[in-house]
Write a protein that holds these residues in place. Structure first.
Motif, PDB file in Angstrom:
ATOM      1  N   PRO A  51       0.740  -1.260   0.019  1.00 57.11           N
ATOM      2  CA  PRO A  51      -0.039  -0.019  -0.082  1.00 57.11           C
ATOM      3  C   PRO A  51       0.886   1.127  -0.040  1.00 57.11           C
ATOM      4  N   ILE A  52       0.578   2.235  -0.761  1.00 58.20           N
ATOM      5  CA  ILE A  52       1.231   3.605  -0.877  1.00 58.20           C
ATOM      6  C   ILE A  52       0.215   4.727  -0.823  1.00 58.20           C
ATOM      7  N   ARG A  53       0.429   5.454   0.341  1.00 53.10           N
ATOM      8  CA  ARG A  53      -0.655   6.620   0.308  1.00 53.10           C
ATOM      9  C   ARG A  53      -0.110   7.784  -0.299  1.00 53.10           C
ATOM     10  N   LEU A  54      -0.636   8.452  -1.302  1.00 52.57           N
ATOM     11  CA  LEU A  54      -0.001   9.465  -1.919  1.00 52.57           C
ATOM     12  C   LEU A  54      -1.158  10.804  -1.947  1.00 52.57           C
ATOM     13  N   ASN A  55      -0.607  11.936  -1.650  1.00 50.08           N
ATOM     14  CA  ASN A  55      -1.530  13.193  -1.539  1.00 50.08           C
ATOM     15  C   ASN A  55      -0.942  13.808  -2.969  1.00 50.08           C
ATOM     16  N   VAL A  56      -1.988  13.609  -3.972  1.00 49.34           N
ATOM     17  CA  VAL A  56      -1.698  14.235  -5.299  1.00 49.34           C
ATOM     18  C   VAL A  56      -2.932  15.185  -5.684  1.00 49.34           C
ATOM     19  N   ASN A  57      -2.695  16.374  -6.035  1.00 51.37           N
ATOM     20  CA  ASN A  57      -3.382  17.252  -6.391  1.00 51.37           C
ATOM     21  C   ASN A  57      -4.560  17.713  -5.201  1.00 51.37           C
ATOM     22  N   ALA A  58      -4.048  17.648  -4.131  1.00 48.79           N
ATOM     23  CA  ALA A  58      -4.785  17.744  -2.827  1.00 48.79           C
ATOM     24  C   ALA A  58      -5.896  16.838  -2.772  1.00 48.79           C
ATOM     25  N   ARG A  59      -5.700  15.704  -3.202  1.00 49.23           N
ATOM     26  CA  ARG A  59      -6.426  14.490  -2.733  1.00 49.23           C
ATOM     27  C   ARG A  59      -5.595  13.396  -2.282  1.00 49.23           C
ATOM     28  N   THR A  60      -6.156  12.767  -1.118  1.00 51.23           N
ATOM     29  CA  THR A  60      -5.229  11.679  -0.548  1.00 51.23           C
ATOM     30  C   THR A  60      -5.898  10.219  -1.164  1.00 51.23           C
ATOM     31  N   THR A  61      -4.873   9.273  -1.593  1.00 54.48           N
ATOM     32  CA  THR A  61      -5.418   8.240  -1.898  1.00 54.48           C
ATOM     33  C   THR A  61      -4.485   6.971  -1.568  1.00 54.48           C
ATOM     34  N   THR A  62      -5.022   5.926  -1.208  1.00 50.84           N
ATOM     35  CA  THR A  62      -4.071   4.975  -1.145  1.00 50.84           C
ATOM     36  C   THR A  62      -4.221   3.724  -2.192  1.00 50.84           C
ATOM     37  N   LEU A  63      -3.362   3.227  -2.533  1.00 47.83           N
ATOM     38  CA  LEU A  63      -3.383   2.429  -3.724  1.00 47.83           C
ATOM     39  C   LEU A  63      -2.200   1.098  -3.598  1.00 47.83           C
ATOM     40  N   GLN A  64      -2.153   0.140  -4.167  1.00 51.73           N
ATOM     41  CA  GLN A  64      -1.585  -0.834  -4.135  1.00 51.73           C
ATOM     42  C   GLN A  64      -0.500  -0.654  -5.219  1.00 51.73           C
ATOM     43  N   ALA A  65       0.979  -0.902  -5.077  1.00 45.48           N
ATOM     44  CA  ALA A  65       2.020  -0.731  -6.001  1.00 45.48           C
ATOM     45  C   ALA A  65       3.021  -1.565  -5.812  1.00 45.48           C
ATOM     46  N   LEU A  66       3.802  -1.948  -6.743  1.00 39.82           N
ATOM     47  CA  LEU A  66       5.279  -2.810  -6.446  1.00 39.82           C
ATOM     48  C   LEU A  66       6.077  -1.619  -5.699  1.00 39.82           C
ATOM     49  N   PRO A  67       6.979  -2.215  -4.850  1.00 40.09           N
ATOM     50  CA  PRO A  67       7.809  -1.349  -4.056  1.00 40.09           C
ATOM     51  C   PRO A  67       8.841  -0.505  -4.968  1.00 40.09           C
ATOM     52  N   ASN A  68       8.989  -0.888  -5.927  1.00 40.07           N
ATOM     53  CA  ASN A  68      10.035  -0.190  -6.988  1.00 40.07           C
ATOM     54  C   ASN A  68       9.296   0.827  -8.049  1.00 40.07           C
ATOM     55  N   SER A  69       7.759   0.772  -8.049  1.00 38.93           N
ATOM     56  CA  SER A  69       6.960   1.632  -8.747  1.00 38.93           C
ATOM     57  C   SER A  69       7.544   3.175  -8.732  1.00 38.93           C
ATOM     58  N   THR A  70       7.597   3.732  -9.994  1.00 39.00           N
ATOM     59  CA  THR A  70       8.170   5.156 -10.159  1.00 39.00           C
ATOM     60  C   THR A  70       6.945   5.969  -9.805  1.00 39.00           C
ATOM     61  N   LEU A  71       7.020   6.946  -9.162  1.00 38.63           N
ATOM     62  CA  LEU A  71       5.722   8.152  -9.053  1.00 38.63           C
ATOM     63  C   LEU A  71       5.236   8.396 -10.500  1.00 38.63           C
ATOM     64  N   LEU A  72       6.247   8.350 -11.597  1.00 36.94           N
ATOM     65  CA  LEU A  72       5.373   8.546 -12.906  1.00 36.94           C
ATOM     66  C   LEU A  72       4.611   7.461 -13.245  1.00 36.94           C
ATOM     67  N   HIS A  73       4.983   6.055 -12.924  1.00 32.02           N
ATOM     68  CA  HIS A  73       4.302   5.010 -13.337  1.00 32.02           C
ATOM     69  C   HIS A  73       2.639   5.247 -12.706  1.00 32.02           C
TER      70      HIS A  73
END
Length: 165
Positions: free
Chosen positions: A12-34
Motif C-alpha cells: 500500500p502506498i498513500r499519496l497526496n496528489v493534487n490535494a487528494r489523498t489516495t491509497t493504492l497498491q503498487a510494487l515497491p519499486n514503482s516510480t511516481l510517474l508510473h
C-alpha cells in the motif's frame, strides 16, 4: 517468460496528489510517474527518457520541481504532489498555463508539462527572475521542436501576470 508479479509483492502506498489523498497498491519499486499515469490516470507528466534528464515527467513535490520518472512512489508518501492537472483547471488555468497558451509556446507538446511545471515552481520561489535565471531554470527541459523563443516569452508573460495579481 517472466511471470506477473504476485499480489503479495504489492504494497500500500498513500499519496497526496493534487490535494487528494489516495491509497493504492503498487510494487515497491514503482516510480511516481508510473503510478500517476497508470493508476491515477494523470497524463500531464510524460514519459520521456526515464532517466530524469529530459524534464517531460516534471511534477511538484512539496512545491519543488521534481522528476517523477526517477522517484520511487513509496518515497513521496504523505508529501504534497502536484501535477499539471492540479496546477489549474480548464475553466481556470494557472497564470503559467495561460501564458503558455497566449504565447503559443507549444508545438508537439513533448516538453510542455516540464516547461510549465518548472516555470511555476521557479516563479513561486523567485517571482521576478532575470532572463538568465529563467534560461538556467529551464535548461534541463528538452524541447525537440525549437519553440524556445515562445517558451521564454510565455515565462515573461507569466511573471507579469503573477506580479499584477
Amino acid at each position: 517468460m517472466p511471470s506477473a508479479p504476485s499480489v503479495a509483492a504489492l504494497m500500500p502506498i498513500r499519496l497526496n496528489v493534487n490535494a487528494r489523498t489516495t491509497t493504492l497498491q503498487a510494487l515497491p519499486n514503482s516510480t511516481l510517474l508510473h503510478v500517476l499515469r497508470n493508476q491515477l490516470s494523470l497524463n500531464g507528466p510524460k514519459y520521456g527518457c526515464g532517466l530524469g534528464q529530459c524534464g517531460a515527467c516534471t511534477v511538484h513535490v512539496d512545491g519543488v520541481a521534481a522528476r517523477a520518472c526517477v522517484i520511487p512512489a513509496r518515497h513521496v508518501q504523505d508529501r504534497q504532489i502536484t501535477t499539471l492537472e492540479g496546477l489549474g483547471r480548464a475553466d481556470g488555468p494557472h497564470p503559467v498555463q495561460q501564458a503558455f497558451v497566449n504565447a503559443q509556446a507549444a508545438q508537439c507538446g513533448y516538453c510542455l508539462n516540464g516547461m510549465i511545471m518548472t516555470t511555476a515552481a521557479l516563479l513561486a520561489q523567485e517571482p521576478n527572475p532575470s532572463a538568465q535565471r529563467i534560461r538556467d531554470a529551464l535548461s534541463g527541459n528538452l524541447c525537440r521542436c525549437g519553440t524556445h523563443i515562445e517558451i521564454l516569452e510565455a515565462v515573461v508573460q507569466a511573471t507579469q501576470a503573477l506580479s499584477s495579481s
